[in-house]
Design an enzyme around this catalytic site. Structure first.
Site, mmCIF file in Angstrom:
data_model
loop_
_atom_site.group_PDB
_atom_site.id
_atom_site.type_symbol
_atom_site.label_atom_id
_atom_site.label_comp_id
_atom_site.label_asym_id
_atom_site.label_seq_id
_atom_site.Cartn_x
_atom_site.Cartn_y
_atom_site.Cartn_z
ATOM 1 N NE ARG A 121 -9.608 64.238 -6.194
ATOM 2 C CZ ARG A 121 -8.563 63.894 -6.341
ATOM 3 N NH1 ARG A 121 -7.732 63.517 -5.493
ATOM 4 N NH2 ARG A 121 -7.855 64.038 -7.581
ATOM 5 C CE1 TYR B 122 -12.105 74.241 -2.751
ATOM 6 C CE2 TYR B 122 -11.061 76.028 -3.095
ATOM 7 C CZ TYR B 122 -10.912 74.726 -3.087
ATOM 8 O OH TYR B 122 -10.027 73.719 -3.755
ATOM 9 C CE1 TYR C 52 -14.857 65.694 -5.845
ATOM 10 C CE2 TYR C 52 -14.166 65.008 -7.964
ATOM 11 C CZ TYR C 52 -14.055 65.705 -6.992
ATOM 12 O OH TYR C 52 -12.835 66.256 -6.537
HETATM 13 C C1 LIG Z 1 -10.758 71.174 -7.079
HETATM 14 S S1 LIG Z 1 -10.023 72.512 -7.649
HETATM 15 C C2 LIG Z 1 -10.800 73.953 -7.237
HETATM 16 C C3 LIG Z 1 -10.666 75.054 -7.737
HETATM 17 C C4 LIG Z 1 -11.937 76.234 -7.277
HETATM 18 N N1 LIG Z 1 -13.389 75.721 -7.621
HETATM 19 C C5 LIG Z 1 -11.443 77.621 -7.963
HETATM 20 O O1 LIG Z 1 -12.446 78.247 -8.331
HETATM 21 O O2 LIG Z 1 -10.304 78.053 -7.668
HETATM 22 C C6 LIG Z 1 -8.585 72.587 -6.528
HETATM 23 C C7 LIG Z 1 -7.269 73.239 -7.055
HETATM 24 O O3 LIG Z 1 -7.657 74.583 -7.353
HETATM 25 C C8 LIG Z 1 -6.570 75.324 -6.925
HETATM 26 N N2 LIG Z 1 -6.626 76.074 -5.701
HETATM 27 C C9 LIG Z 1 -7.284 75.795 -4.573
HETATM 28 N N3 LIG Z 1 -7.237 76.776 -3.805
HETATM 29 C C10 LIG Z 1 -6.278 77.674 -4.135
HETATM 30 C C11 LIG Z 1 -5.601 78.763 -3.693
HETATM 31 N N4 LIG Z 1 -5.908 79.127 -2.493
HETATM 32 N N5 LIG Z 1 -4.428 79.164 -4.353
HETATM 33 C C12 LIG Z 1 -4.220 78.702 -5.334
HETATM 34 N N6 LIG Z 1 -4.627 77.752 -6.025
HETATM 35 C C13 LIG Z 1 -5.617 76.959 -5.545
HETATM 36 C C14 LIG Z 1 -5.198 74.226 -6.946
HETATM 37 O O4 LIG Z 1 -4.732 74.178 -8.115
HETATM 38 C C15 LIG Z 1 -6.161 73.012 -6.248
HETATM 39 O O5 LIG Z 1 -5.457 71.944 -6.484
#
Ligand SMILES: C[S@@+](CC[C@H](N)C(=O)[O-])C[C@H]1O[C@@H](n2cnc3c(N)ncnc32)[C@H](O)[C@@H]1O
Length: 275
Positions: free
Chosen positions: A91, A117, A95
């Site tokens: 990754r 997102y 990035y």
């Molecule tokens: C690369 S990070 C991105 C986080 C994102 N920027 C945010 O503000 O939530 C990815 C992680 O965010 C969390 N995540 C992303 N989508 C989610 C969701 N729909 N519900 C709960 N946790 C989520 C999970 O821990 C996932 O492995």
């Protein structure tokens, strides 16, 4: 109306709103990093919408592909950066490619918006790095806050992080760097569904190190302590997945790449000597 069409009409209505408000967008040769929230389109802030609608170049990494048409309704120049994810590719390479793509447009004098997102500054390296590099090159760069998965978790699970404090760790970092646990504080573990993986895998991750995570938690909390595997819905009308299990019943198969693990504090009157 199909869900994609509904999202598109919500996006069009939002653009009319920001036009009516007359929100100014930065001049060319600039970078705005925005977040789109977790729930498609409906969690966009008005300032993020204004920036996206006014962009000359709109690059995005959106978790849910059904939002892509709605993003185009906000600004037809929108382009995804997800082509930089490659099967089995580390990754960090993805990035770096995203950062270079974003910076090339900013250096070319364009008014660039990079939309990711959730909150763009949470658990997202390329956004912070793009802002750092644009500023180092003497160009204006800003990050707009947005709704993260953590914000959704606080709302859906009724958690107030001020109540006892809150620790938030990336899961792989938590396990392999043996981060400290305070059992009297809330604990959030991000990326539990990709634990121990540095590459992108569209067909599922090798979670063979998951028992190490369970073992670490079981040493700090009573074995029956309930934890919640949490996923906020990406669809505006969706419902959260909140699977509550005792620590000793946690299994890798219960995780997805969108899972965040929530461990509540032990009750304050519980003495560590009883477990
Ligand atoms: C690369 S990070 C991105 C986080 C994102 N920027 C945010 O503000 O939530 C990815 C992680 O965010 C969390 N995540 C992303 N989508 C989610 C969701 N729909 N519900 C709960 N946790 C989520 C999970 O821990 C996932 O492995």
């Amino acid at each position: 109306m199909e869900r994609d069409e509904e999202l598109t009409s919500v996006a069009q209505a939002a653009v009319r709103l920001i036009e009516a408000l007359g929100i100014a967008v930065p001049p060319g040769g600039s970078l705005t990093v925005a977040g789109t929230g977790i729930r498609a389109i409906t969690q966009l802030t008005v300032e993020s919408l204004a920036a996206m609608a006014g962009a000359e170049v709109l690059l995005h990494v959106i978790g849910d592909p059904t939002q892509e048409d709605a993003i185009k309704a906000i600004n037809p120049v929108a382009e995804t950066l997800t082509m930089y994810y490659g099967e089995g590719l580390e990754r960090t390479h993805t990035y770096e490619a995203m950062v270079q793509h974003i910076l090339a447009e900013v250096m070319a004098g364009k008014r660039v918006v990079a939309a990711f997102y959730g909150h763009p500054g949470v658990c997202t390296y390329p956004t912070h790095e793009s802002v750092r590099r644009a500023r180092a090159a003497g160009l204006p760069a800003r990050m707009l806050p947005a709704v993260s998965a953590e914000d959704c978790l606080f709302a859906d699970l009724g958690v107030d992080p001020e109540d006892g404090g809150c620790h938030s760790y990336e899961a792989t970092d938590f396990v392999f760097r043996r981060r400290l646990i305070d059992p009297l504080a809330h604990l959030l573990l991000w990326q539990v569904g990709t634990l121990g993986n540095w590459t992108y895998e569209s067909n599922g991750y090798d979670l063979s190190s998951f028992p190490n995570l369970v073992d670490r938690l079981a040493r700090a909390y009573p074995p029956s302590h309930p934890v919640t595997i949490y996923e906020a819905p990406f669809a505006p009308t969706g419902v959260a997945r909140a699977l509550r299990v005792p620590i000793t019943s946690l299994r890798a198969e219960q995780m997805t790449p969108a899972s965040t693990l929530y461990i509540p504090p032990v009750p304050p009157d519980t003495s560590p000597s009883i477990w």
